[in-house]
Every structure is written in structure tokens, then in C-alpha cells.
Motif scaffolding. Structure first.
Motif, mmCIF file in Angstrom:
data_model
loop_
_atom_site.group_PDB
_atom_site.id
_atom_site.type_symbol
_atom_site.label_atom_id
_atom_site.label_comp_id
_atom_site.label_asym_id
_atom_site.label_seq_id
_atom_site.Cartn_x
_atom_site.Cartn_y
_atom_site.Cartn_z
ATOM 1 N N GLY A 157 0.284 -1.075 0.451
ATOM 2 C CA GLY A 157 0.006 0.010 -0.029
ATOM 3 C C GLY A 157 0.670 1.791 -0.340
ATOM 4 N N THR A 158 1.979 0.884 0.619
ATOM 5 C CA THR A 158 2.499 2.381 1.360
ATOM 6 C C THR A 158 4.198 2.207 1.565
ATOM 7 O OG1 THR A 158 2.633 2.919 3.066
ATOM 8 C CG2 THR A 158 0.630 4.183 2.071
ATOM 9 N N LEU A 159 4.765 2.722 1.046
ATOM 10 C CA LEU A 159 6.431 2.856 1.260
ATOM 11 C C LEU A 159 6.861 2.310 2.779
ATOM 12 C CD1 LEU A 159 9.321 5.240 -0.861
ATOM 13 C CD2 LEU A 159 8.589 2.777 -0.853
ATOM 14 N N HIS A 160 5.623 2.201 3.880
ATOM 15 C CA HIS A 160 5.621 2.114 5.336
ATOM 16 C C HIS A 160 4.777 1.097 5.902
ATOM 17 C CE1 HIS A 160 8.069 6.086 4.891
ATOM 18 N NE2 HIS A 160 7.721 6.767 4.663
ATOM 19 N N SER A 161 4.134 0.580 4.550
ATOM 20 C CA SER A 161 3.575 -0.387 5.073
ATOM 21 C C SER A 161 3.859 -1.504 5.084
ATOM 22 C CB SER A 161 2.703 -0.981 4.074
ATOM 23 O OG SER A 161 3.522 -1.127 2.772
ATOM 24 N N GLN A 162 2.772 -2.364 6.405
ATOM 25 C CA GLN A 162 4.239 -3.405 6.886
ATOM 26 C C GLN A 162 4.551 -4.618 6.179
ATOM 27 O OE1 GLN A 162 1.308 -5.266 10.061
ATOM 28 N NE2 GLN A 162 2.936 -7.345 10.347
ATOM 29 N N GLU A 163 3.996 -4.879 4.616
ATOM 30 C CA GLU A 163 4.160 -5.687 3.545
ATOM 31 C C GLU A 163 5.615 -5.221 2.848
ATOM 32 O OE1 GLU A 163 1.034 -4.424 4.366
ATOM 33 O OE2 GLU A 163 -0.188 -5.707 5.270
ATOM 34 N N ASN A 164 5.523 -3.901 3.072
ATOM 35 C CA ASN A 164 7.271 -3.589 2.547
ATOM 36 C C ASN A 164 8.197 -4.596 3.356
ATOM 37 O OD1 ASN A 164 9.197 -2.399 0.500
ATOM 38 N ND2 ASN A 164 8.617 -0.201 1.554
ATOM 39 N N TYR A 165 8.471 -5.389 2.704
ATOM 40 C CA TYR A 165 9.438 -5.906 3.317
ATOM 41 C C TYR A 165 11.061 -5.560 3.069
ATOM 42 C CZ TYR A 165 5.742 -9.437 5.034
ATOM 43 O OH TYR A 165 4.679 -9.630 5.931
ATOM 44 N N PHE A 166 11.200 -5.038 1.548
ATOM 45 C CA PHE A 166 12.205 -4.529 1.402
ATOM 46 C C PHE A 166 12.721 -4.098 2.324
ATOM 47 C CE2 PHE A 166 14.066 -1.253 -1.501
ATOM 48 C CZ PHE A 166 15.303 -2.118 -1.987
ATOM 49 N N ARG A 167 11.635 -3.254 3.424
ATOM 50 C CA ARG A 167 13.073 -2.251 4.273
ATOM 51 C C ARG A 167 13.863 -2.705 5.070
ATOM 52 N NH1 ARG A 167 8.400 1.166 7.542
ATOM 53 N NH2 ARG A 167 7.783 -1.337 7.221
ATOM 54 N N ASN A 168 13.241 -3.717 5.499
ATOM 55 C CA ASN A 168 13.344 -4.756 6.081
ATOM 56 C C ASN A 168 14.707 -5.963 6.230
ATOM 57 O OD1 ASN A 168 12.178 -2.854 8.505
ATOM 58 N ND2 ASN A 168 10.660 -5.094 8.329
ATOM 59 N N TYR A 169 14.238 -7.001 5.171
ATOM 60 C CA TYR A 169 15.116 -7.798 4.596
ATOM 61 C C TYR A 169 15.997 -7.754 3.097
ATOM 62 C CZ TYR A 169 11.748 -9.755 7.530
ATOM 63 O OH TYR A 169 11.093 -10.089 8.949
ATOM 64 N N SER A 170 16.350 -6.464 2.787
ATOM 65 C CA SER A 170 16.712 -5.955 1.939
ATOM 66 C C SER A 170 18.279 -5.522 2.381
ATOM 67 C CB SER A 170 16.304 -5.076 0.313
ATOM 68 O OG SER A 170 16.518 -3.957 0.881
ATOM 69 N N VAL A 171 19.455 -5.442 1.074
ATOM 70 C CA VAL A 171 20.487 -4.782 1.640
ATOM 71 C C VAL A 171 20.464 -2.849 2.092
ATOM 72 C CG1 VAL A 171 23.155 -4.313 1.906
ATOM 73 C CG2 VAL A 171 22.139 -6.781 0.896
ATOM 74 N N GLN A 172 19.476 -2.728 0.453
ATOM 75 C CA GLN A 172 19.924 -1.261 0.186
ATOM 76 C C GLN A 172 18.777 -0.502 1.430
ATOM 77 O OE1 GLN A 172 22.218 1.154 -0.269
ATOM 78 N NE2 GLN A 172 23.586 -0.543 -0.780
ATOM 79 N N GLY A 173 17.497 -1.396 1.221
ATOM 80 C CA GLY A 173 16.093 -0.800 1.605
ATOM 81 C C GLY A 173 16.151 -0.265 3.087
ATOM 82 N N ILE A 174 17.094 -0.625 4.236
ATOM 83 C CA ILE A 174 17.322 -0.357 5.566
ATOM 84 C C ILE A 174 17.480 1.214 5.479
ATOM 85 C CG2 ILE A 174 18.484 0.115 7.411
ATOM 86 C CD1 ILE A 174 18.518 -3.214 7.636
ATOM 87 N N VAL A 175 18.233 1.844 4.404
ATOM 88 C CA VAL A 175 18.824 3.222 4.413
ATOM 89 C C VAL A 175 18.312 4.173 3.494
ATOM 90 C CG1 VAL A 175 20.686 4.222 4.092
ATOM 91 C CG2 VAL A 175 21.236 2.293 4.927
ATOM 92 N N HIS A 176 17.707 2.857 1.902
ATOM 93 C CA HIS A 176 17.552 3.959 0.979
ATOM 94 C C HIS A 176 16.125 3.386 0.597
ATOM 95 C CE1 HIS A 176 21.279 5.578 0.161
ATOM 96 N NE2 HIS A 176 21.220 4.833 0.110
ATOM 97 N N ALA A 177 14.711 4.122 0.836
ATOM 98 C CA ALA A 177 13.782 3.287 0.474
ATOM 99 C C ALA A 177 13.499 3.419 -0.891
ATOM 100 C CB ALA A 177 12.733 4.448 1.017
#
Length: 655
Positions: A157-177
Motif C-alpha cells: 500500500g505504501t512505502l511504510h506499510s508492513q508488507e514492504n519487506y524491502f525495508r527490513n530484509y534487503s541490503v539497501q532498503g534500511i537506508v534507501h527507501a
């Protein structure tokens, strides 16, 4: 001499076709001379690079290399080899090649349901991706730059939604949305790797998530990243998931960002590397082109089915690459002289090549490389000297190859006697090799415009012939020759069908409705109701101009609406001229209708699996068209006797 109507029509068709082909060839032309267009800037830039790097010899300085992998599609439902071999890639391949960095250009996970139709983020797939990279330790010695693809954005739904696992499980997602830039300054080479995240927000479930979308905020971000990169690096390598042909920029102040123009506006931009198209199922394995602004666009075949990865290098300012299948060794890349097809005047110090003293080759294997040889005629072979790391060099005399196109042959052997052999065309006078036509079409056209053109053409084919036949007073005449006679027989039946108001108007009105009215109303993202139109999708108060809807509608037009006209014409013939059919004969006579209805039911069933019950029930495109088909068939087969006699008389009119 008075031309016949047929001749005039043929001339008009040929004229339109000629205009179309001229426009197409202009759009996909790769011989646009960017260097001449920006001559002074190009001379200053390449001269500056040449002065910085100096002569090309056997020195191990001024060279960096990196890897790209794309469309990994880690899945818990299918093909476990994707995961195990991806682990091998991280554990072995990356370690053996020891690149400066690895680009992972999207579709890191599959995000498709077990039935292969539904789509949603699967946390377990992301955990696999995260753990493989972490446990392999690949990021200890190598920079890993990953970015999202459309599969990584399904049902987000959004960059900050719980389903956006790229944020937490990728290498760069934690720093670069989303989009970001990374600067590499190594071995005398300064490169900016600029990642373009074109995933739309919100991220719909498939299939309405094929085209990338840059909103106003992301357009500004990319512009600023590019301006910053120009000041901090000598070279810019752009990367993303979607090819530029599949990226749409939203309008801002009645203007849209031209991504290709933005990339090409910097002399430091050497290539845009991407994935997404999967080499069209392997049909276009080398999907490369040079865009009209003078830089390369290179789509990489997928890891999902083909286990492909890319080795690329920048050697003394010259960009080179090779695509390789996993676990195929040795791996060879010639960095000097530059491949004739991929030279970029005004972006590379090409004047250094004729002045160079050595042929330069990167050679890798999973064991030690024992021998690298080159030949310019495949008769006399010269052994290359191993300098340091993977670099092999051999002295040559460029003056012998001043004019025309030449071929360098390279072969390598490792300690297990595995061999590799490549042919490397080059030229020192600017002689170029042409890019293939299909890669140019796929990478240089605008996919959204193509989808609209296909949809519009099919819509006109659905309506105009029927309208023209209705306006025609007399039936089409029969032709003596058999092929033409069969065609005119069908045309006559369609002409009769067009005279029936209760059939003609529903077909035409429904065709007019398709580009205007809603196609479906349903839960396009978990928890959010959206409306699908031909021209876009409305959800969360936002209009997503997703051009793939036109392709989705084209499927309906091609496989349902247009065939429906011919099926009804065939049914009309049965009603008017075939009598006393019962049992199996009646069933066989209605087989075309049954087959068409089966296709519609299947398409509707797929839509239900993709978007759920609400979209299925409130789906004028897929579901309601079934009711329309059944109704029109029923009306055709139950025409009153008086109406039938009237049509038979019409059929008997002289042509």
C-alpha cells in the motif's frame, strides 16, 4: 486513367504503412550522432578523461569491475534451484570474481501465490533472500546494491506499510527507501551508481503492475541525484528494474520528465542496466541498444529461469560487459580494444585505444586460470601475460588495424581443462556494428504508447467494419476463386448480422463503453477498494496511469469481442439456413459459441483469482461480458420467423 476503389485504397494503405515505418525507424535509430551534437563538450570531457587515465598499458590501475544479477524471483512454491543456486552465486561466484560491487536490479522475490495467479508479499521469501546474503558474508568484502522490482511491490500500500519487506530484509532498503546513489572510488576510477526505483505507490497486485511510474517527488529526487553525481564522479552507471521503455513519468506543470534525456544529458552517463523483460522468455537473449542520446541500455536476462548474471568493467574510462550463465567457466571480458558495437563517442576517451600498447582481458574461473591466448586471424596465437588478479595483457600493434572492422579471438583454459572462446569485433576508425532490430524496438519505444496503439487498433477493428457493413445497402458479392469466395461468404454473414438492431447496437455500445467506463471495482490492494479503467486505476484517492490496462483490454478485444462477431454470424447462418438439428449435431453446430464462452469463463476465473470476489462480481470487462455473450447468442438463435424471412430476402439481393 481512373483508378479503381481497390487501387486507391491500396495506395492509401501503403502510404500509411510507409509513414508508420519511417516514424518507427526514426524512433529506434541508433546512429544518432550524440558526439557531433555536443561536439565541444564531448571533446573536453573525453580529453579530460584521457589526461587523467593516461596511456593504456599492462598496468593494473584505472580499472574496476562489478556484477549485475536481476529477476531472482526467490519463491517458496516453485523451482527450489533459484534459492540454492543463488546461494552458490553469493558463496562462490562473487568470491571468485571479487567485484567492487554487485547490482541486484529488482524482482528479488517472486511474491506469487501457489496458483501462480494471485500475488502478495511472502515474508518467508524475503527471509531467504536476507539470510543467503548475510550467511554467505558476501557484503563483508563487496558492496551489494539492491533495488525493488514490480514483484517486490505487489500488494504494497505504501512505502511504510508492513508488507514492504524491502525495508527490513534487503541490503539497501534500511537506508534507501527508493532511488539512491552510491559512489565508488577505487583503483583510480570514480563511478556513481545511480539506482532508479520506479515502483508505483501504491503497489497493485498483478497484472496491473507492469509499468514503472515516477511521481513528482521521485522525479525531483532523481534530478538532484544526477546533479550531485556529476560533481563527484567521472562516470555514472544508472541501474533499475524497469527498462526506460517501461517507465512512465507523471505530469508536473503540464510537463513530464524525459528519463532518457536526463540520463543522456550528462557526458559521464555510460549505461543504464536493468531487467524486467526476462529477455522475452529467451527469445531476445541480447537485449541491448544504444539510446539516441549516446549511452547504452542493457537488459539482463533473468536469474529466475536462465540463471544469468553480468560482468561489467570500466577500464581507463571505457565501459565493457559480458552476460554469462551461472556456473559457466572460464569467464572472459575484453576491456581493450573496445567492442565495436558498444563504443560511445563523447562519453569514453576512445582516442586512447589506437595509442594503447596492450590488449587487456579479464579472465576468471572457479579454479586457477592457466592460459589466456589471443589471435587476430585464428592462425597465429599469442600468449597473454598474467599481470595481477584477473587481468591478462598482451602487446599489440594498433597501427595494423587502423581502418575497418577487425576481430580479436580469445581463448582461455583453467587447471581443470575447461575452455572458453570468444570473438571480439573492434575498430579504431569508428566503424560500427548495428544493433538488432527487436532489442531496439523493445528498449527504445514507449511501451505505454505501444499498448495504447494496439488497444485503439483492436477497438477500431471491432467497430468500424461492422458499422461500414451496416451502412452498405447490398450484400458483398461472391467471388469465383475459392479463398476469396470463402471470405466473402463470411463477410456476407457479418453483413446480415449488422442489420439486426438487437445484435448490432449492444456490440457497438459495449465496444464504446470499454475505453470509457470502469472495467472492475474491487480490492486491488488488501484493505483498499479501487476502480480499473482503460486509462488508469483510481485507488486511495490517487489516479495511477497504468498503461498495461490497455494491454489487458486488448486481450479482451482480441480473444472475445472480435471473435464474438464471427461466432454470432455463424450462429445466424445456422438459424437461417440449417434446419432440424438435434442432439450431437446441434451441439457440434454450437461448438464455436461453447469454445468462446469457455475462454471467457477462464479469463473471468483468472481475474477472480487475481483480485477476488468483489472484482469478479463488479467486473464489466471480464464477468459481465459473459452475460452479454450469452444474451446475444440467445437472441440470434431465437430470431422470430418473420425476421428470419426478412434477412433471407436481404441475402438474396443482387450484389
Amino acid at each position: 486513367m481512373i483508378l479503381s476503389k481497390t487501387a486507391i485504397g491500396l495506395l492509401c494503405v501503403l502510404l500509411l504503412f510507409s509513414i508508420f515505418m519511417a516514424s518507427l525507424l526514426n524512433l529506434i535509430a541508433t546512429d544518432h550522432n550524440f558526439y557531433t551534437e555536443a561536439n565541444n563538450e564531448g571533446i573536453n570531457y573525453t580529453k579530460s578523461l584521457g589526461n587523467k587515465y593516461g596511456a593504456i598499458s599492462d598496468s593494473t590501475e584505472n580499472i574496476v569491475w562489478f556484477l549485475q544479477i536481476s529477476d531472482i524471483h526467490i519463491s517458496i512454491f516453485r523451482d527450489p534451484g533459484r534459492i540454492s543456486q543463488f546461494q552458490q552465486f553469493c558463496d562462490n561466484t562473487v568470491r571468485r570474481i571479487n567485484p567492487a560491487l554487485v547490482l541486484a536490479t529488482g524482482d528479488l522475490t517472486d511474491a506469487k501465490a501457489k496458483d501462480n495467479l494471485g500475488s502478495s508479499q511472502v515474508k518467508t521469501e524475503w527471509v531467504y533472500y536476507h539470510n543467503i546474503i548475510k550467511e554467505s558474508g558476501v557484503t563483508d568484502d563487496t558492496i551489494w546494491l539492491d533495488i525493488r522490482g514490480n514483484h517486490d511491490n505487489f500488494n504494497v500500500g505504501t512505502l511504510h506499510s508492513q508488507e514492504n519487506y524491502f525495508r527490513n530484509y534487503s541490503v539497501q532498503g534500511i537506508v534507501h527507501a527508493k532511488s539512491y546513489v552510491y559512489y565508488l572510488d577505487k583503483n583510480g576510477v570514480r563511478v556513481a551508481f545511480l539506482g532508479v526505483d520506479a515502483c508505483p505507490e501504491p503497489g497493485l497486485r498483478r497484472p496491473f503492475n507492469f509499468i514503472g511510474l515516477l511521481d513528482e517527488e521521485e522525479q525531483e529526487t532523481i534530478k538532484n541525484l544526477k546533479l550531485e553525481a556529476e560533481t563527484k564522479a567521472d562516470h555514472i552507471v544508472w541501474f533499475g528494474h524497469y527498462p526506460t521503455s517501461c517507465i512512465l513519468s507523471m505530469e508536473k506543470d503540464s510537463q513530464r520528465l524525459d528519463l532518457r534525456k536526463l540520463i543522456g544529458s550528462s557526458h559521464g552517463s555510460q549505461a543504464y542496466v536493468c531487467g524486467h523483460l526476462h529477455s522475452m522468455g529467451g527469445l531476445v537473449p541480447k537485449m541491448y541498444t544504444k539510446q539516441q542520446r549516446g549511452y547504452l541500455e542493457l537488459e539482463l536476462g533473468d536469474w529466475k529461469d536462465n540463471r544469468m548474471f553480468r560482468l561489467a568493467a570500466i577500464d581507463h574510462g571505457h565501459f565493457s560487459f559480458v552476460d554469462q550463465k551461472h556456473n559457466t567457466w572460464p569467464l572472459l571480458l575484453v576491456t581493450n580494444p573496445k567492442h565495436a558495437k558498444y563504443v560511445m563517442p563523447g562519453r569514453e576517451p576512445l582516442h586512447l585505444v589506437p595509442e594503447s600498447t596492450h590488449v587487456r582481458i579479464l579472465a576468471f574461473s572457479d579454479v586457477s586460470v592457466t592460459n589466456v591466448q589471443i589471435s587476430f586471424d585464428k592462425i597465429s596465437w599469442m600468449k597473454c601475460r598474467h599481470t595481477e588478479g584477473p587481468l591478462y595483457a598482451c602487446q599489440w600493434l594498433p597501427d595494423l588495424f587502423k581502418t575497418g572492422l577487425h576481430t580479436l579471438y580469445v581463448k582461455a583454459t583453467d587447471e581443470l581443462d575447461k575452455e572458453a572462446f570468444i570473438e571480439h569485433p573492434f575498430s579504431l576508425d569508428g566503424t560500427l556494428l548495428n544493433f538488432e532490430i527487436f532489442p531496439r524496438i523493445l528498449l527504445m519505444l514507449d511501451a505505454g504508447v505501444v499498448f495504447q496503439a494496439i488497444f485503439g487498433t483492436l477497438l477500431l477493428v471491432n467497430v468500424i467494419p461492422l458499422v461500414v457493413l451496416r451502412l452498405q445497402r447490398y450484400p458483398p458479392k461472391y467471388h469465383r476463386r475459392l479463398p476469396y469466395r470463402l471470405w466473402h461468404h463470411v463477410l456476407r454473414r457479418v453483413w446480415l448480422l449488422s442489420k439486426i438492431d438487437r445484435i448490432f447496437y449492444p456490440i457497438v455500445l459495449y465496444a464504446i463503453y470499454i475505453p470509457i467506463g470502469p472495467w472492475a471495482i474491487g480490492e486491488l490492494i488488501d484493505g483498499y477498494i479501487g476502480v480499473v479503467f482503460a486509462w488508469g486505476i483510481v485507488i486511495k484517492g490517487t489516479l495511477l496511469p497504468e498503461p498495461f490496462t490497455y494491454m489487458y483490454g486488448s486481450v479482451q478485444m482480441m480473444f472475445v469481442q472480435i471473435p464474438l462477431i464471427f461466432v454470432l454470424a455463424y450462429c445466424l447462418e445456422n438459424r437461417l439456413f440449417v434446419y432440424n438439428l438435434r442432439g450431437l449435431k446441434l451441439l457440434l453446430r454450437n461448438f464455436p459459441f461453447i469454445f468462446l464462452l469457455s475462454i471467457q469463463l477462464l479469463l473471468a476465473y483468472f481475474f477472480w483469482l487475481e483480485y477476488g470476489t468483489m472484482a469478479f462480481l463488479f467486473g464489466p470487462l471480464r464477468t459481465w461480458s459473459i452475460a452479454l455473450t450469452v444474451l446475444l447468442w440467445y437472441k440470434t438463435m431465437t430470431l422470430p420467423p418473420d425476421y428470419c424471412r426478412k434477412l433471407i430476402k436481404l441475402n438474396e439481393l443482387p450484389s
